[in-house]
Each structure stands twice: as structure tokens, then as C-alpha cells.
Enzyme design. Structure first.
Site, PDB file in Angstrom:
ATOM      1  N   HIS A 165       0.853  -1.196   0.000  1.00 49.37           N
ATOM      2  CA  HIS A 165       0.000   0.000   0.000  1.00 49.37           C
ATOM      3  C   HIS A 165       0.882   1.237   0.000  1.00 49.37           C
ATOM      4  CE1 HIS A 165       1.179  -0.521   4.215  1.00 49.37           C
ATOM      5  NE2 HIS A 165       1.024   0.789   4.324  1.00 49.37           N
ATOM      6  N   HIS A 200       4.779   0.149  -0.278  1.00 51.29           N
ATOM      7  CA  HIS A 200       5.542  -0.664   0.677  1.00 51.29           C
ATOM      8  C   HIS A 200       4.661  -1.739   1.290  1.00 51.29           C
ATOM      9  CE1 HIS A 200       3.723   2.706   2.839  1.00 51.29           C
ATOM     10  NE2 HIS A 200       3.747   1.967   3.946  1.00 51.29           N
ATOM     11  N   ARG A 248       7.703  -9.139  15.448  1.00 47.20           N
ATOM     12  CA  ARG A 248       8.153  -7.799  15.009  1.00 47.20           C
ATOM     13  C   ARG A 248       7.103  -6.751  15.379  1.00 47.20           C
ATOM     14  NH1 ARG A 248       7.535  -4.788  10.087  1.00 47.20           N
ATOM     15  NH2 ARG A 248       9.221  -3.281   9.885  1.00 47.20           N
ATOM     16  N   ASP A 284       0.851   5.147   1.864  1.00 43.33           N
ATOM     17  CA  ASP A 284       0.184   5.768   3.008  1.00 43.33           C
ATOM     18  C   ASP A 284      -0.612   6.981   2.517  1.00 43.33           C
ATOM     19  OD1 ASP A 284       1.371   3.900   4.650  1.00 43.33           O
ATOM     20  OD2 ASP A 284       3.021   5.218   5.253  1.00 43.33           O
TER      21      ASP A 284
HETATM   22  C1  LIG Z   1      -5.003   7.940   9.074  1.00 46.92           C
HETATM   23  C2  LIG Z   1      -4.967   6.686   8.655  1.00 46.92           C
HETATM   24  C3  LIG Z   1      -4.056   6.158   7.628  1.00 46.92           C
HETATM   25  C4  LIG Z   1      -4.312   4.654   7.653  1.00 46.92           C
HETATM   26  C5  LIG Z   1      -5.778   4.618   7.980  1.00 46.92           C
HETATM   27  C6  LIG Z   1      -5.829   5.588   9.157  1.00 46.92           C
HETATM   28  O1  LIG Z   1      -7.128   5.883   9.433  1.00 46.92           O
HETATM   29  C7  LIG Z   1      -5.178   5.010  10.405  1.00 46.92           C
HETATM   30  C8  LIG Z   1      -4.339   3.802  10.089  1.00 46.92           C
HETATM   31  C9  LIG Z   1      -3.536   3.958   8.793  1.00 46.92           C
HETATM   32  C10 LIG Z   1      -3.175   2.588   8.223  1.00 46.92           C
HETATM   33  C11 LIG Z   1      -1.934   1.947   8.883  1.00 46.92           C
HETATM   34  C12 LIG Z   1      -1.681   0.584   8.212  1.00 46.92           C
HETATM   35  C13 LIG Z   1      -1.725   0.656   6.685  1.00 46.92           C
HETATM   36  C14 LIG Z   1      -2.976   1.463   6.217  1.00 46.92           C
HETATM   37  C15 LIG Z   1      -3.119   1.430   4.697  1.00 46.92           C
HETATM   38  C16 LIG Z   1      -4.181   0.961   6.973  1.00 46.92           C
HETATM   39  O2  LIG Z   1      -4.969   0.085   6.625  1.00 46.92           O
HETATM   40  O3  LIG Z   1      -4.295   1.677   8.165  1.00 46.92           O
HETATM   41  C17 LIG Z   1      -2.875   2.879   6.774  1.00 46.92           C
HETATM   42  C18 LIG Z   1      -3.981   3.869   6.373  1.00 46.92           C
HETATM   43  C19 LIG Z   1      -3.561   4.723   5.183  1.00 46.92           C
HETATM   44  O4  LIG Z   1      -2.462   5.292   5.172  1.00 46.92           O
HETATM   45  O5  LIG Z   1      -4.371   4.815   4.257  1.00 46.92           O
HETATM   46  O1  LIG Z   2       5.466  -2.509   9.733  1.00 47.84           O
HETATM   47  C1  LIG Z   2       5.975  -1.878   8.822  1.00 47.84           C
HETATM   48  O2  LIG Z   2       7.178  -1.874   8.592  1.00 47.84           O
HETATM   49  C2  LIG Z   2       5.089  -1.071   7.899  1.00 47.84           C
HETATM   50  C3  LIG Z   2       3.901  -0.450   8.579  1.00 47.84           C
HETATM   51  C4  LIG Z   2       3.126   0.420   7.647  1.00 47.84           C
HETATM   52  O3  LIG Z   2       3.343   0.435   6.470  1.00 47.84           O
HETATM   53  C5  LIG Z   2       2.042   1.279   8.176  1.00 47.84           C
HETATM   54  O4  LIG Z   2       1.743   1.252   9.393  1.00 47.84           O
HETATM   55  O5  LIG Z   2       1.475   2.056   7.367  1.00 47.84           O
HETATM   56 FE   LIG Z   3       2.316   2.087   5.472  1.00 51.66          FE
END
Ligand SMILES: C=C1C[C@]23C[C@@]1(O)CC[C@H]2[C@@]12CCC[C@@](C)(C(=O)O1)[C@H]2[C@@H]3C(=O)O
Ligand SMILES: O=C(O)CCC(=O)C(=O)O
Ligand SMILES: [Fe+2]
Length: 369
Positions: free
Chosen positions: A230, A287, A297, A232
Site C-alpha cells: 500500500h 511498501h 516484530r 500511506d
Molecule cells: C489515518 C490513517 C491512515 C491509515 C488509515 C488511518 O485511518 C489510520 C491507520 C492507517 C493505516 C496503517 C496501516 C496501513 C494502512 C493502509 C491501513 O490500513 O491503516 C494505513 C492507512 C492509510 O495510510 O491509508
Molecule cells: O510494519 C511496517 O514496517 C510497515 C507499517 C506500515 O506500512 C504502516 O503502518 O502504514
Molecule cells: Fe504504510
């Protein structure tokens, strides 16, 4: 209307299976966790072994830091930083708080479960809903005060954990502001160009989420996926991955490149909103996290963005007759909703015109399929 970041998913609820597994009790990989190349949007065969291409490492005290940052953002969309000023003690504290949280019994963690239309709490990554297979990980998202959830998790000593989160968020916010000005400065952008950053450029009204990710040791790591590929949805993300490897970034022409853990270093991802702000000059990095057989981890991501409802659009200094704006204005809240709906097509759904060389658009990750 003045919206908060926590309102982002009100109109995009996602019902993820609430019954979480007790990973420690699984001695072989259940079929629901076994990924094949068809299950991921970006196949694993792209993995590069021993590639000499490595993610840039930038010492923030380097006199050339602006140029190094610009080059890293443009060519990778990710870099590691050292000499960032965050005390190792704070990194150790957040790591042990995370470990303490994820080692609680499943039933206890579920008391702080994220609701389908909520942003904070315990659960699978939101993007899980886009995949048939489950990811070998669990997460905890914090937006605003974690006190209500932490009281459920640790009725006796929630205060201690709240203080660690508060201190971590305070330090991360300062570092994020510093990194923003470095990344913006490398594009020739100064304080007067970003009004919402405030008169001193302190990003006072910025929003952020803190994401704790836990990847238990896995009996069949080669068939499992920790966190699927994905980008961010942020301006930038500051990731602490401690000393266990697992983070990989997709490098055009090379494949998946591991970001090696370096003692005390932090990983900085360019996010989708910065890509929009830079009018496509800086790619948001694709990533994922892979898992391993023996080690648990933990990673901690500080997801930094603008105030939830202000509009982000390509900066006017980066737009001109030969550089038309590539994206329409969008707020962080709206973008998160778009991501919740379209996942890896979110960025292209906001795009105004097709890229000239549309086959090699660095941010059209769909073309990697
Ligand atoms: C602000 C945000 C970005 C995120 C969705 C969220 O609401 C909080 C969690 C974030 C995260 C972390 C893991 C990967 C990700 C794709 C997910 O499912 O939750 C990211 C979201 C994002 O960056 O779109
Ligand atoms: O665990 C990791 O190294 C990646 C985590 C990540 O991509 C995320 O929280 O958006
Ligand atoms: Fe991420």
C-alpha cells in the site's frame, strides 16, 4: 463543516471479522492466511535478492541535507534518517508499550476493538477488506486521546501508557514539521506558500494517527503476508521498526527492496497527499511488511497529515503552463474515505488529467499488476 480526522470513516464503515486469532496457538498456517501471487495486487516474484540499490540514509545534521532529501524523495519516495533528535529511551518506551499491548489476551484486546465506522482501536488493518486472505498481523490505531481504550486494556496502569503515547506524539509532531520543511524546501517552497502551517510554520492544526503494528512469528512466513502492499494516505509517515527486518519498498525496475533496520534510525515515507502537493514530483512509496519464522516484530507508524478538512492541492509554485495541476483539491478526510472505497485506485480517482507517458507513471501502481 469542521470535521475531525476521527470522522473520516463515518460514511465508509468497514466490517472486518472481529474474532481475532490467537496467533501463538497456530502452529501451522491456516488456509485463510496462505497468500498466493493472485491474492496480492503486486506479486512477490518481484523480490530482489542482494540488490545493490538501497534506500537512502540521510544524516539530518549533514550540511547538504536539503539536496539529499530532495533527491531521496524524487527517486525513492522513502529514506531513513539518523541524528533526528528523538531519544532512544522514548523509542524503547513506545516499543515496550506496544509489546505489552499485543501480548494481552485476545478477549482483553477486543474490549478496545475499533468500531466499523471508527478510526481508533484494536483490529486488522483497514485495507484487509480489499483482500480475500487475512494478514499475519494485528494493529492498534490512536487518534486523539487513547484514555478510554487504554482504561479497558490496563484498568490499573493505563496512565503510564497514556503518558508514553502523549510524549511520543509530541516529539513526532515536531520532527514531522521539520521534515515537512525539508521536503518542501527541496521543492523551493517556503512558509508563505503554506498558509495552513501557521505564521511560524509550526503545523499547529495538523492531524495525525499513531499506528502500532504487531507481526507475530509465523510458522510459514513465505506463504504469509504481514501487511499487504500500500501507499500511506498521508503527507509523510515516520516509521520506527526497531531491530527486526520486514519492511520492503517497491523499486521500479528492481523489485521489492528490504529497508534494513538501523539502530536508532527512522524511516520516512512520502505519502499520497505529499505526492498531490508536489504535483506528482515526489512519488508516494509503495511498501509492505513481510513476516519471519522466529521473531515477533513490532513497528510504530506516525501518520502525519494536514488539518482534517482543509483542501490539499498541487502547490501553485509547481503549476504552470507546461505543468498543469495533476490532481483536484481534496481534504485528508475525503481522501481517507476515497482510500476506504477505492484503495490502490484512490490517487488516480483524484487525478485530473492522464499522465503524458501514462505507461510509466511512477504513482500509477496499478500498472505493476
Ligand atoms: C489515518 C490513517 C491512515 C491509515 C488509515 C488511518 O485511518 C489510520 C491507520 C492507517 C493505516 C496503517 C496501516 C496501513 C494502512 C493502509 C491501513 O490500513 O491503516 C494505513 C492507512 C492509510 O495510510 O491509508
Ligand atoms: O510494519 C511496517 O514496517 C510497515 C507499517 C506500515 O506500512 C504502516 O503502518 O502504514
Ligand atoms: Fe504504510
Amino acid at each position: 463543516m469542521h470535521l475531525k480526522l476521527s470522522d473520516a470513516f463515518k460514511s465508509h464503515p468497514v466490517n472486518l471479522q472481529l474474532k481475532h486469532p490467537d496467533f501463538n496457538s497456530l502452529h501451522e498456517l491456516p488456509d485463510s492466511y496462505a497468500w498466493t501471487n493472485n491474492d496480492d495486487h503486486y506479486p512477490s516474484f518481484l523480490t530482489s535478492f542482494g540488490a545493490d540499490d538501497s534506500v537512502p540514509v540521510i544524516n539530518l545534521s549533514d550540511t547538504n541535507v536539503l539536496k539529499l532529501t530532495g533527491h531521496a524523495c524524487k527517486t525513492w519516495g522513502v529514506f531513513q534518517v539518523t541524528n533526528h533528535g528523538i531519544q532512544q529511551k522514548l523509542l524503547d518506551d513506545i516499543e515496550s508499550a506496544g509489546k505489552s499491548l499485543f501480548s494481552l489476551p485476545v478477549q482483553q484486546k477486543l474490549k478496545a476493538a475499533r468500531s466499523p465506522d471508527g478510526i481508533s482501536g484494536y483490529g486488522f488493518a483497514r485495507i484487509s477488506s480489499f483482500f480475500k486472505k487475512l494478514m499475519w498481523s494485528e494493529g492498534f490505531t490512536i487518534v486523539g486521546s487513547p484514555v478510554d481504550h487504554f482504561r479497558q486494556l490496563w484498568p490499573q496502569d493505563y496512565d503510564k501508557f497514556c503518558n508514553i503515547i502523549e510524549e511520543y506524539e509530541k516529539e513526532m509532531k515536531m520532527l514531522a514539521g521539520r521534515l515537512m520543511w525539508l521536503m518542501l524546501g527541496s521543492l523551493g517552497i517556503s512558509m508563505e506558500d503554506i498558509k495552513w502551517a501557521g505564521s511560524k510554520g509550526e503545523f499547529k492544526g495538523a492531524s495525525a494517527a499513531l499506528q502500532l503494528n504487531s507481526y507475530p512469528a509465523c510458522p510459514e512466513p513465505d506463504r504469509a503476508m504481514g501487511l499487504a502492499a500500500h501507499t500511506d494516505s498521508t503527507l509523510l509517515t515516520i516509521l520506527y521498526q526497531s531491530n527486526t527486518s520486514g519492511l520492503q519498498v517497491l523499486r521500479e525496475g528492481t523489485g521489492w527492496v528490504t529497508v534494513p533496520p538501523m539502530p536508532g534510525a527512522l524511516v520516512i515515507n512520502v505519502g499520497d497527499l505529499f505526492h498531490i502537493l508536489s504535483n506528482g514530483l515526489y512519488p508516494s512509496v509503495l511498501h509492505r511488511a513481510v513476516v519471519n519464522r522466529t521473531q515477533h516484530r513490532l513497528s510504530v507508524a506516525y501518520l502525519f497529515g494536514p488539518p482534517a478538512s482543509i483542501q490539499i492541492s498541487p502547490l501553485s509554485k509547481l503549476v504552470g503552463p507546461s505543468h498543469p495541476p495533476l490532481y483536484r483539491p481534496i481534504s485528508w478526510n475525503e481522501y481517507l474515505g476515497t482510500k476506504a472505497k477505492h484503495f490502490n485506485k484512490a490517487l488516480s480517482s483524484v487525478r485530473l488529467c492522464a499522465p503524458l507517458n501514462s505507461l510509466v507513471d511512477v504513482n500509477d501502481h496499478n500498472s505493476v499488476k
